[in-house]
Write an enzyme that holds these catalytic residues in place. Structure first.
Site, PDB file in Angstrom:
ATOM      1  CB  ILE A   1       6.980  -5.124  12.094  1.00 25.04           C
ATOM      2  CG1 ILE A   1       6.178  -6.112  11.260  1.00 25.04           C
ATOM      3  CG2 ILE A   1       7.995  -5.822  12.931  1.00 25.04           C
ATOM      4  CD1 ILE A   1       6.980  -6.958  10.273  1.00 25.04           C
ATOM      5  CG  ASN A   2       4.614   0.817   9.933  1.00 21.99           C
ATOM      6  OD1 ASN A   2       3.906   0.526   8.971  1.00 21.99           O
ATOM      7  ND2 ASN A   2       4.488   1.952  10.588  1.00 21.99           N
TER       8      ASN A   2
ATOM      9  CG  LEU B   1       0.871   8.848   6.802  1.00 19.44           C
ATOM     10  CD1 LEU B   1       2.103   9.524   7.356  1.00 19.44           C
ATOM     11  CD2 LEU B   1       0.162   8.041   7.892  1.00 19.44           C
TER      12      LEU B   1
ATOM     13  CB  THR C   1      -3.344  -6.956   5.571  1.00 13.07           C
ATOM     14  OG1 THR C   1      -2.370  -5.902   5.608  1.00 13.07           O
ATOM     15  CG2 THR C   1      -3.653  -7.288   4.145  1.00 13.07           C
TER      16      THR C   1
ATOM     17  CE  LYS D   1       2.606   0.113  12.942  1.00  9.88           C
ATOM     18  NZ  LYS D   1       1.214   0.097  12.488  1.00  9.88           N
TER      19      LYS D   1
ATOM     20  CG  ASN E   1      -0.319   0.616   2.437  1.00 11.92           C
ATOM     21  OD1 ASN E   1      -0.254   1.842   2.588  1.00 11.92           O
ATOM     22  ND2 ASN E   1       0.183  -0.229   3.322  1.00 11.92           N
TER      23      ASN E   1
ATOM     24  CB  CYS F   1       6.596   9.589   8.996  1.00  8.94           C
ATOM     25  SG  CYS F   1       5.100   8.883   9.656  1.00  8.94           S
TER      26      CYS F   1
END
Ligand SMILES: Cc1cc2nc3c(=O)[nH]c(=O)nc-3n(C[C@H](O)[C@H](O)[C@H](O)COP(=O)(O)OP(=O)(O)OC[C@H]3O[C@@H](n4cnc5c(N)ncnc54)[C@H](O)[C@@H]3O)c2cc1C
Ligand SMILES: Cc1cc2nc3c(=O)[nH]c(=O)nc-3n(C[C@H](O)[C@H](O)[C@H](O)COP(=O)(O)OP(=O)(O)OC[C@H]3O[C@@H](n4cnc5c(N)ncnc54)[C@H](O)[C@@H]3O)c2cc1C
Ligand SMILES: Cc1cc2nc3c(=O)[nH]c(=O)nc-3n(C[C@H](O)[C@H](O)[C@H](O)COP(=O)(O)O)c2cc1C
Ligand SMILES: Cc1cc2nc3c(=O)[nH]c(=O)nc-3n(C[C@H](O)[C@H](O)[C@H](O)COP(=O)(O)O)c2cc1C
Ligand code: FES
Ligand code: FES
Lengths: 281, 314, 314, 281
Positions: C197-198, C77, C273, C171, C73, C134
């Protein structure tokens, strides 16, 4: 040119029959002329889950027996326990489905040139390849006794026709729901002594194979066992399926059970080191 | 459909290959096992299992776990040692007229140099792949490929030991914060090409035993699950170092997948885990790739390398 | 089968939750959309989509690509900005009696502090998740979570702005060479818990257009494909910091998967997900998890946290 | 409690029929009482690939029509083009298979309270929801004309029964293999003028929807179009399916086509910005 996997081929085989037998499924695959190269002890590697499957590895199954005279042409029989998602998928396939197989793979049981006294020991679905083996041994004039064991009766696989090729068949279940109560290893030494057994052929859980090896260790009895290790490829290229095996010089090698097995000399396997690593070479 | 023939040849450093698909190290053993399924000389080269200086037992079993669209392995570099390998496996492959890329692995910088010295005198080898995703015993077991300085020193040592002839392909790990940085370091130290990517560090816990499933606890994740990571890694490194050829790998299971890696910047593609499910995967993928290139009007594979980096025409 | 009831409650820092399954940030929007499929108060908490200080359009489409057992994805944001979010989304969730963990994201260290200050005065929130994956506009767009120093400074700023009450969950991104190192840094700076995890950085190339498929070129890989990476990350960090609670996530699609993360060291598990394929996944997974724990003789979830780290009894 | 997705449910629906129709498959699913909440324009999200699939996301399909009086009870009809692996899997399912669906999802075509003149324009499988819509419009006393287009004749979906509910039907194919040669947009303005069209309803490729919007821009004609963006979730939680849409104040928002669509006011969509991002807010 090829020296390894040399009679094996990859092909689409039609599933011609799928029957439940106790806790197992008996599958019959039409494999044509391939039956000619299949020997008792060999296995087949099967692609599972269909085209868009998240399962990327083949599943290994012992070739239970092959027949050249069935109404479908050359057929291969498998006895499959619905265990995890791959084997459950296979057991749920309907007649007519095309199954992607690679066979025959691995080593076969050694067939004696002399008529000997053989004891065949199967645990659970491990009995599957023993009936085909019994046929061959019988045709060589051997005396064939058989011992089958499982936790419960529904996990004993002993087809009617199969029983005809053995001189005696004894069944043990741990819960006593079929045959005698107990394990196949209990009567083993008595039977060997009483029937002058020369060779034990075995197939089943690793614990059973180890126990048999230990029981016959001090005798002259030869023990050929078909081992079962988790396999990623089945053709010798991944090194996941290794077992510690003694060499002639006393050292230990990690051998691939897919190409140096599944049939191995039980006395060579370092059962104490399975799941461990030998001292550095 | 009528399509033009495609020139599928490729180069990695000064090594030329008539075909662009290779086996992946550790996924073809030393080649013999696959010869039953296709003719080894019909693919670019056989990349052999990473070999160390001494024979080695590897890690305890279980050594594998299947995961969604992937698998973990923890083989631990089991192998016969370089001397036995050079005495038996390489001559056999050359006899088959297969091209050979020897993959080497070490626990110390010195071990890599020793391996390189032993390779120097062997004729017929096309290239050496230096697998630096190994724990460095001299630095708390930190993987060489995760340490820019150690990576550079390994390649520097290999370059000096091996002389100027044999191309060096440095094989990198994706488990780093800044992959282009590591890539630049090894190229400065003398690598002619890069192999991307090695497996991603992973783990499976067996919910029955409630312990780590693999004998070696962690394992390397491979297969289609990691393909998007491989494509990103190849794209990033090709953007940073457009002159350096890349041998791409990671989850390639079809011609479509191979093309994806090539468009991202790979000059050749190794097929690893896919061979476990289908031992003739390398040759099947190569044929599919040829058709896909032809359908897109490419007359040579080289024109497709890194194509995704070009500005889209409007 | 007769099984004992299991105490499923868990804590993250000083926040207590009656249930151990959470939504994952960015995979439940602000909760309203899922309320049709299950009662939001029946799971541990709703973790809201990372919100920034100002409203934001996000990245161009296509924003997603399905990959084998996963997806990429690149949303970028998109969101309404913190003020609108606090005015409408949080009150709605609290009205439903759902517990809320607010996820915040910034482009500068100052933006994170500003967000924290705005949160400080909001009552009813259980915790703040600080998404530091980010790009840092003040440092060449390098992702905060990939830079130990920047990570630490973000958390330090948030801690100071938010005061001592609200638990901070940092995170982290798995795309780093040394995850335990980053984890230690943010814990030192005041994080009470870690979210692991991210997504993993990935890319897909469209073989028809022969260009990157996503509007944002790279995207984050999520789903079952990355579960082995998540398990490894959680295991590594729990081994390094056994006292710090972990909110685990990455490819959880069944109770079995949630249990795997818990055995590795997670105190709670976010479902991301999997909700796309099955909007009632969080509650279904929670029920399956309860049964699996009961079958294994656990009377409280807490006893299972990190169980895989114990020496196997012989 | 729920305000979004409020009549949708997840259920297992039995596939009661699967027929090839030209380039498409017409699927009939037994969904019981769910038909009551399905409106023309809504879509269904379907799990594909079976239990061990590597495909983790649902696939979206317009609900072509629902019926409450069929022999199977409440049924839902879909028209599916076998495109990639997910839709091909769906098209290969046999009658009797249980299909995991979520429906109804998304916005519906607005139904006028007055009897108006409507023009329905479908591109490819985009005609599917238009026949159900035509029935509803007819029952409200509207005059319904229809224009269908596709690249080739086999991609025109225009069932016999469907034709009954429209006053006129005109077909265009780019290769001329069916109907007129050309695109549906060519005769559009003429038809609008000749037949006093009040509302255009459209469903088809984004390029077609954009072209229609531009053609009717300077008229009073209302254009309701059903858009198609790649969707990961279909229920509003992932933000992948967004489209730039004008707000009343002239600013642009990225709206989710799964919950704020698929049916949108064509004149609101900023077609020039699709695949781009509006200037910072
Ligand atoms: C040489 C050989 C012969 C076999 N013969 C038979 C037979 O005749 N009948 C029968 O029912 N089973 C047999 N097995 C076991 C059979 O391969 C496994 O039950 C099967 O692979 C499990 O797959 P799954 O997807 O159902 O389970 P999962 O547990 O989901 O499998 C996950 C992964 O682990 C591997 N795996 C799991 N269990 C085993 C196991 N016991 N042995 C090897 N790999 C395993 C699978 O191949 C797969 O890659 C044999 C195994 C081997 C190695
Ligand atoms: C609201 C809506 C209504 C639709 N109605 C119909 C219909 O009535 N009949 C029909 O045949 N098709 C319809 N589609 C398109 C259909 O969803 C895609 O053809 C299908 O998802 C493709 O999946 P695949 O696995 O076959 O292809 P792949 O290309 O393998 O799909 C890969 C991924 O991309 C997504 N994707 C690919 N193409 C599209 C697309 N065109 N639209 C949305 N997502 C896509 C898939 O969902 C999947 O996640 C509709 C799409 C939407 C959004
Ligand atoms: C079982 C196994 C063994 C491997 N052994 C090696 C090795 O010895 N040396 C090496 O450089 N890479 C090794 N790899 C990594 C592969 O060469 C390849 O980089 C990785 O698996 C990704 O490609 P794939 O997804 O196509 O398998 C191994 C991979 C697997 C699965
Ligand atoms: C579409 C999508 C959007 C996401 N948005 C965010 C976000 O805004 N903030 C965040 O911290 N993580 C975000 N994530 C990451 C998830 O919260 C989660 O960490 C990751 O997807 C792994 O879990 P999963 O495999 O269960 O999805 C997003 C993931 C997806 C798939
Ligand atoms: S299963 Fe791969 S080497 Fe034996
Ligand atoms: S498809 Fe997920 S928000 Fe629209």
């Amino acid at each position: 040119m090829a020296t390894i996997n040399k009679s094996s081929a990859q092909l689409m085989a039609t599933l011609v029959s799928n029957k439940r037998v106790g806790a197992y499924h008996q599958l019959l695959l039409n494999v044509g002329d391939l039956v000619k190269s299949c020997k008792p002890g060999n296995f087949v590697a099967i692609k599972v889950g269909g085209d868009s499957s998240k399962m990327i590895l083949r599943r290994a199954f012992a070739i239970s027996r092959v027949s050249d005279i069935s109404q479908y042409g050359g057929t291969m029989e498998l006895i499959v326990a619905p265990h995890g998602s791959g084997s459950k998928w296979l057991c749920s396939q309907v007649e007519g489905t095309e199954i992607d197989i690679i066979a025959p793979l691995g080593t076969a049981f050694g067939i004696p040139t002399q008529p000997i006294n053989a004891l065949l020991i199967g645990g659970g679905y491990g009995s599957a390849p023993l009936f085909g083996l019994a046929d061959v041994l019988k045709s060589r004039g051997c005396k064939v006794d058989m011992l089958l064991g499982a936790s419960i009766g529904s996990k004993i696989y002993a087809p009617m026709e199969g029983k005809r090729s053995v001189n005696s068949l004894k069944i043990y279940t741990e819960d006593g729901s079929m045959g005698e109560t107990g394990r196949v290893t209990e009567p083993l030494l008595d039977i060997i002594a009483q029937r002058n057994i020369d060779v034990v052929y075995s197939c089943g859980p690793m614990g059973m194979l180890r126990a048999i090896t230990e029981l016959v260790a001090d005798s002259d009895v030869i023990h050929q066992c078909a081992v079962e290790e988790a396999m990623a490829c089945g053709v010798g290229i991944c090194m996941t399926c290794v077992l510690p095996v003694k060499n002639d010089d006393g050292t230990t090698s990690m051998l691939r059970s897919c190409i140096d097995g599944p049939v191995m000399d039980g006395s060579r396997v370092r059962w104490d080191l399975v799941g461990k690593v030998p001292e550095a070479q | 459909m009528m399509t033009m023939p495609v020139d599928m040849s490729t180069t990695l450093g000064n090594a030329w290959f008539p075909h662009p698909i290779f086996t992946a190290s550790g996924c073809a053993s030393s080649g013999k096992e696959l010869a039953q399924f296709f003719d080894l000389k019909d693919i670019g080269a056989v990349v052999t299992k990473s070999v160390m200086n001494k024979p080695r037992h590897g890690r305890p079993t279980p050594r594998m776990a299947e995961t969604p669209s992937g698998m973990l392995n923890s083989i631990g570099l089991q192998g016969p040692g370089i001397d036995a390998f050079l005495a038996t496996d390489v001559p056999w492959l050359l006899e088959q007229k297969a091209r050979v890329i020897v993959s080497i692995a070490g626990e110390t910088i010195e071990e890599y140099s020793t391996l390189a010295r032993k390779l120097r005198s062997v004729s017929g080898i096309s290239a050496v792949e230096v697998n630096i995703s190994c724990p460095n015993v001299e630095n708390r077991g930190m993987v060489f490929a995760c340490d820019p300085d150690a990576s550079r020193r390994v390649i520097d040592g290999v370059r000096k030991a091996i002389g100027g002839e044999l191309p060096i392909i440095a094989k990198l790990s994706p488990d780093v914060t800044n992959l282009p940085d590591i890539a630049k370091g090894v190229v400065d130290a003398g690598a002619d090409a890069l192999a991307l990517i090695n497996t991603v560090l992973g783990m499976v816990i067996n919910i029955d035993t409630m312990r780590t499933h693999l004998g070696g606890k962690t394992g390397g994740l491979s297969g289609p699950a990691i393909r998007p990571i491989a494509v990103r890694a190849i794209y990033q490194v090709h953007a940073a170092l457009p002159q350096i050829p890349i041998l791409g790998m990671g989850g390639v299971a079809s011609g479509r997948d191979a093309l994806e890696l090539i468009l991202a910047g790979a000059s050749g593609v190794s097929v690893g885990t896919a061979s476990f499910g289908n031992p003739s995967a390398p040759i099947a993928i190569q044929n599919e790739l040829r058709d896909l290139l032809a359908q897109r009007g490419f007359t040579t594979l080289k024109d497709a390398v890194g194509y995704a980096h070009r500005e889209a025409s409007i």
